[in-house]
Design an enzyme around this catalytic site. Structure first.
Site, PDB file in Angstrom:
ATOM      1  N   ASN A  85       0.861  -1.174   0.000  1.00  0.00           N
ATOM      2  CA  ASN A  85       0.000   0.000   0.000  1.00  0.00           C
ATOM      3  C   ASN A  85       0.902   1.228   0.000  1.00  0.00           C
ATOM      4  OD1 ASN A  85      -2.302  -1.685   0.286  1.00  0.00           O
ATOM      5  ND2 ASN A  85      -1.954  -1.777   2.486  1.00  0.00           N
ATOM      6  N   HIS A  98       6.629  -1.289   3.373  1.00  0.00           N
ATOM      7  CA  HIS A  98       6.459  -2.680   3.796  1.00  0.00           C
ATOM      8  C   HIS A  98       5.602  -3.452   2.802  1.00  0.00           C
ATOM      9  CE1 HIS A  98       3.120  -0.417   5.642  1.00  0.00           C
ATOM     10  NE2 HIS A  98       2.420  -1.548   5.661  1.00  0.00           N
ATOM     11  N   HIS A 100       2.992  -6.782   2.585  1.00  0.00           N
ATOM     12  CA  HIS A 100       2.140  -7.709   3.319  1.00  0.00           C
ATOM     13  C   HIS A 100       2.217  -9.043   2.578  1.00  0.00           C
ATOM     14  CE1 HIS A 100      -0.233  -4.694   5.697  1.00  0.00           C
ATOM     15  NE2 HIS A 100       0.206  -3.904   4.722  1.00  0.00           N
TER      16      HIS A 100
END
Length: 112
Positions: A85, A98, A100
């Site tokens: 995101n 990051h 996921h």
């Protein structure tokens, strides 16, 4: 970045369930999992978002770490999802780049 929660996790200042820590990449279990396997994969160094890096080598290493973790977690054979995101409208809630890694159940499309 002294205020970044992910930097604090990467440095060990905040405890977390670490599943991978190698070569400047740290991965840990998400506290609010959206799938049976939900791991966050981060660079140890602070990078605010994908928009803030041109480091193709690091980005590639993060993807390879995701694949290795999926294998270790036993979700590689059946399949998994990797999500990034970027920015507020993209759903990024922590300003540290990051990935996921989600798996352990069928994923639907579109994600929402």
């Amino acid at each position: 970045m002294g205020h970044c929660i992910f930097c604090k996790i990467a440095s060990g200042q905040i405890p977390s369930t670490i599943v991978h820590d190698e070569g400047g990449i740290v991965a840990f279990r998400d506290l609010n999992p959206q799938a049976p396997t939900h791991v966050l994969i981060i660079p140890s160094q602070h990078i605010g978002s994908l928009n803030e890096t041109e480091d193709a080598l690091l980005l590639g290493r993060l993807m390879l770490a995701a694949r290795a973790i999926a294998e270790k977690e036993g979700i590689a054979k059946d399949g998994y999802r990797i999500v990034n995101n970027c920015g507020a409208s993209g759903g990024q809630t922590v300003a540290h780049f990051h990935l996921h890694l989600l798996g352990g159940r069928p994923m639907s499309w579109p994600p929402g």
